[in-house]
Structure formats: C-alpha cells, structure tokens
Enzyme design. Structure first.
Site, PDB file in Angstrom:
ATOM      1  N   LYS A 172       0.845  -1.190   0.000  1.00 54.45           N
ATOM      2  CA  LYS A 172       0.000   0.000   0.000  1.00 54.45           C
ATOM      3  C   LYS A 172       0.883   1.244   0.000  1.00 54.45           C
ATOM      4  O   LYS A 172       1.561   1.536   0.988  1.00 54.45           O
ATOM      5  CB  LYS A 172      -0.926   0.046   1.209  1.00 54.45           C
ATOM      6  CG  LYS A 172      -2.006   1.151   1.081  1.00 54.45           C
ATOM      7  CD  LYS A 172      -2.764   1.386   2.370  1.00 54.45           C
ATOM      8  CE  LYS A 172      -2.148   2.491   3.181  1.00 54.45           C
ATOM      9  NZ  LYS A 172      -2.259   3.835   2.534  1.00 54.45           N
ATOM     10  N   GLU A 247      10.505   1.757  10.026  1.00 54.19           N
ATOM     11  CA  GLU A 247      11.408   2.886   9.818  1.00 54.19           C
ATOM     12  C   GLU A 247      10.571   4.137  10.069  1.00 54.19           C
ATOM     13  O   GLU A 247       9.711   4.484   9.266  1.00 54.19           O
ATOM     14  CB  GLU A 247      11.990   2.857   8.399  1.00 54.19           C
ATOM     15  CG  GLU A 247      13.271   3.665   8.262  1.00 54.19           C
ATOM     16  CD  GLU A 247      13.011   5.135   8.022  1.00 54.19           C
ATOM     17  OE1 GLU A 247      13.158   5.911   8.998  1.00 54.19           O
ATOM     18  OE2 GLU A 247      12.670   5.503   6.904  1.00 54.19           O
ATOM     19  N   CYS A 281      13.226  11.872   6.091  1.00 51.56           N
ATOM     20  CA  CYS A 281      13.451  11.467   7.477  1.00 51.56           C
ATOM     21  C   CYS A 281      14.894  11.668   7.909  1.00 51.56           C
ATOM     22  O   CYS A 281      15.192  11.696   9.105  1.00 51.56           O
ATOM     23  CB  CYS A 281      13.026  10.017   7.683  1.00 51.56           C
ATOM     24  SG  CYS A 281      13.874   8.844   6.599  1.00 51.56           S
ATOM     25  N   GLU A 382       9.210  16.037  15.783  1.00 50.91           N
ATOM     26  CA  GLU A 382       9.470  16.023  14.340  1.00 50.91           C
ATOM     27  C   GLU A 382       8.517  16.961  13.612  1.00 50.91           C
ATOM     28  O   GLU A 382       7.298  16.849  13.731  1.00 50.91           O
ATOM     29  CB  GLU A 382       9.322  14.601  13.790  1.00 50.91           C
ATOM     30  CG  GLU A 382       9.698  14.497  12.321  1.00 50.91           C
ATOM     31  CD  GLU A 382       9.638  13.074  11.799  1.00 50.91           C
ATOM     32  OE1 GLU A 382      10.519  12.689  11.012  1.00 50.91           O
ATOM     33  OE2 GLU A 382       8.689  12.349  12.165  1.00 50.91           O
TER      34      GLU A 382
END
Length: 478
Positions: A172, A247, A281, A382
């Site tokens: 997906k 991750e 990231c 973040e």
C-alpha cells in the site's frame, strides 16, 4: 483526471465498495486523481491472489527471478521522464529531484535482482562430526506500506527485496502519493512478473492499511512512516507474532565543529536542511554550531538559503517545491508559530509563499530559527518540513547531550577535521546512521534504520533479505 485502481492478480481492479478518494496536486491545490478507497474486502482479494501465486514464485529459480526484477529496473529507466513528471505532480517536489529518485527506484530493483542470485545459505561443521546448514526460506505473503515523501523510491526499496527473496507482496503506497506505484504495476506486467506476485491496494491507513497489518495470512510488515503509526502497527502485529520492520521518525542533529570545512559544511547543510522541502526522514533539522564559528556559519548559511527559489516544481531553478498536503502544510506552519511562542527568532522564512501562477498551492519558505533551548518542543518533536534551528555549543560533551536528547535516533551528521573526534562522536551518538563530512551518501549494501523511537529493524543489503526470509537450521550427524 486520472483514476487509480487497485492492482490485484496482474490486473487493475476497481474498489469493491466503489468509493474513491481525491488526489491533489500540491503545487496548485487542485484535484487531479481519483484514488481507490480500499477496504478489508480488497485486501482479502489481494491476499488470495498472492496465496495462489506463492508456490510457483517461491519455487522459481533465482536466476529467473533475477531476469524479471532486472527487467522491471530497465522498465523504470525507460519511463524515467514519465514517472518523474507523475511524481512531481503527485508530491510537489521539483522535477529535477524526482528524476534522480526514479533513478534510485531503478537501482533498488537492479540491486535486489542481483541479490536474488547471490543470497546464500550458511553451513557450519562441528567437532562432533556433524554439519549444520541454515536454509533461508521466504516468509510467504508480506505487507509493505510506504510513505508519501519519497513515493516510488521507498516503495521499491521495500518490494524489491521482498520479491527477490521469493515472497509475494501486498503493498500500500500512501494515499497522498499513489500515482507512481500505480504506473509501476504496468511496468511489472510488461517485465513478466507473474500475476499475484505483486498486489497493490490503495486507500486510507486506518482502513486499508489496518486490514493489511491485521490479516492473519500476511506474515511480515515493512512500514515506513510516522512514529505514532508505527506504535499502532506494533501493537496490532506483535501479538500476532508477525515480523516487523519499522522505519519511523527522526529529529536529526547536524553538528559543526570549529575545525570543519565551513564552505563544504554550509553547502551540504543547505541540502540536508531543505532538500525535498525538508520532507526526508534523514534531514538535519537541529543544527548545532560551535561558538567559535557560529556567526560565520550562520551568515554564510543565510546567504545561501535566502537565494533558494520556492515555487513551480517544473522550473529547473526551483529548489523548494510544494508541501505534500494541506494538513501537513498547516502542521508545519503551526510549528513555526510554536517556535515563536517558545521564544525563537526567525532569521529567514517563517511564512507561506504564493508563487505567481501557483497561488493556491502549499508552499513554505525555507525557515531558520535561533534562540531556542535544546529541550523545547520545536527541538524535540518532528516537524518534517523546511524548518531548521541553530543552536550554539562549546564542548563535545555539551553537544552530545543535546544531540542525544530526543526520543529519536535515526541519523546524524558530523563536521570536523579531527579524526579522533569523528570516531569518538560516531560511537557516542545515539543514531542508526552517522555521516562524517557528508550527508545522504548512501551505499545500498549498508544497514539502514534507527534506534529509540526512530524504528525497529534494518533495511538495505543482506539485512533486507534476512528480514524477508525465515532461517531454518538443519543439523546432520555423519
């Protein structure tokens, strides 16, 4: 208007519920795709197709899998311009960057195509006149869920090793950026990938993604995305004893010592701060600068950043494209407001941009902030956008404490001419990746991943092949 349907058993298939999501062009704010809104029913169809295809794919000689996966790599290369155009329309990034990412997508398939014929079992002769050998067998059906920031790049980073190891895949892509994954399916068909080996379903993470994670016949989940989502996936998959590779987020330090090559450090820091709108990231969002060079570094960095062109993704001069979605655009702006509330000083940027001809798009000027404590929310949460902070430091001990002072531990960048310091810092930094005097210099053979809340497990090279296989030890006495 482009219609994006599921790809199940080698064919494009409309969603069982008949519902479609709107897909937006971030640079214009306009709907340009209709995306299948998948449900558990669609995921079940994909699992059924994978289950039927698995015995033959698993048994296929590695040399034949190599030929097919290598043909997919060549197919991506043939269609780089078409794929890059689709990626930029879907994600908002500059076209020149999309083209480089399509090359990486091709490299991912080529690398793991060769891995299919090089991955080998191990054997160990013992003193008790016996031999042990370890078989590496495919997990079976695996789920691969990829993010919106590097859509095809990271989609192929997952599915290529899964297929190379002999698994069938239910994948997906993000509902924000599904177009290049959709186009890849046609390339896979032309390359001769058997029906059912790769199945791609589209839809929301809360429904379609959830159905993949909780399906009992999907034995492993590889996910790249936010930490909160990763925690939820682990809470569902771990009690089912699925293999997990997560991750997740990062709040990466970029550390500049006073003996660094400042010219190179500034040049690379511009990239590591704002490449792909900061939506990587691995971007260094916290920039720690030794007090001895703080003013010089800040001045040189600002001179470069204020020159960066924000706007049209199809203009070769553009360096900062559009933010991927309106909700994320609003999130990034909210963190800039938070930084002001926390006492930060905006040195440049700090506002949305409305480029001529793209007034309805989601653009934010590259933003540099100083004057914040290392422990504030802006420096520990973040943001994932074109926003960085500058923080001065005096000693190694001080900067290590600040650099390690978040819940994340994905990547770190270190600038110094002192070899001993480089080794000391690399060992002490709580990070899965440390770059010294460089950034994003990648070797596909190396393990990729983070520590703490940046994830579980590693991707890349043999690490990926090991994840997508189950080891079985066989002991024979003779």
């Amino acid at each position: 208007m482009i219609t994006i349907n599921h790809f199940i058993n080698g064919k494009y298939v409309a969603p069982g519920g008949g519902e479609y999501l709107d897909g937006f062009n971030p640079a214009t704010g306009e709907v340009f795709t209709k995306i299948a809104n998948g449900t558990a029913h669609d995921v079940q169809m994909a699992v059924d197709a994978a289950k039927s295809a698995l015995p033959a794919w698993k048994a296929m000689p590695a040399e034949d899998r190599f030929r097919i996966l290598n043909a997919i790599a060549e197919g991506i290369e043939t269609h780089i311009d078409e794929l890059a155009l689709a990626e930029s329309r879907d994600q908002g990034k500059p076209l020149w960057l999309s083209k480089s990412e399509m090359q990486r997508a091709s490299q991912n398939f080529r690398f793991f195509a060769t891995a299919a014929v090089q991955f080998a079992s191990e054997s160990h002769q013992t003193d008790t006149r016996a031999i042990n050998y370890t078989l590496r067998q495919p997990v079976g059906i695996v789920g691969c869920i990829s993010p919106w920031n590097l859509p095809l790049y990271l989609f192929t980073w997952k599915i290529a090793p899964a297929l190379a190891a002999g698994n069938c895949v239910v994948a997906k892509p993000s509902e924000f950026t599904p177009l290049t994954a959709h186009l890849l399916c046609e390339i896979a068909n032309k390359a001769g990938l058997p029906p059912g080996v790769l199945n791609v379903v589209h839809g929301l993470g809360s429904t379609c993604g959830q159905a993949i994670v909780e399906h009992p016949e999907i034995k492993a989940i590889s996910f790249t995305g936010g930490t909160a989502t990763g925690k939820h996936i682990a809470s569902v998959a771990a009690p089912m004893f699925k293999k997990l590779s997560l991750e997740l987020g990062g709040k990466n330090p970029n550390i500049i010592f006073d003996d660094a090559d400042l010219t190179e450090a500034v040049k690379t820091s511009v990239r590591s701060s704002f490449l792909n709108q900061g939506e990587i990231c691995l971007c260094g969002s916290r920039v720690f600068v030794h007090t001895g060079v703080y003013d010089a570094f800040k001045s040189a960095l600002l001179q470069e950043v204020v020159k960066m062109q924000v706007g049209d993704p199809f203009d070769d001069k553009t360096r900062v494209g559009a933010i991927v979605s309106k909700p994320h655009f609003e999130k990034v702006l909210s963190y800039i407001d938070l930084a002001r509330q926390e006492g930060g000083t905006i040195l440049c940027g700090g506002q949305e941009v409305k480029p001529a001809g793209f007034e309805n798009g989601w653009f934010i000027a590259p933003t540099i902030i100083e004057g914040l404590s290392a422990a504030c929310r802006t420096n520990t949460e973040e943001i994932f956008g074109p926003v960085i902070t500058l923080i001065p430091f005096e000693t190694e001990e001080e900067v290590l404490e600040m650099a390690n002072g978040t819940a994340y531990g994905l990547a770190a960048t270190l600038w110094t001419s002192d070899l001993k310091r480089a080794h000391r810092m690399a060992e002490a930094l709580q990070s899965g990746i440390v770059w010294v005097n460089c950034w994003l210099l990648r070797d596909l053979r190396t393990p990729f991943g983070g520590v703490k809340q940046s994830g579980v497990g590693r991707e890349g090279g043999w690490e990926a092949m090991r994840f997508f296989t189950e080891p079985k030890n066989v002991c024979i006495a003779y």
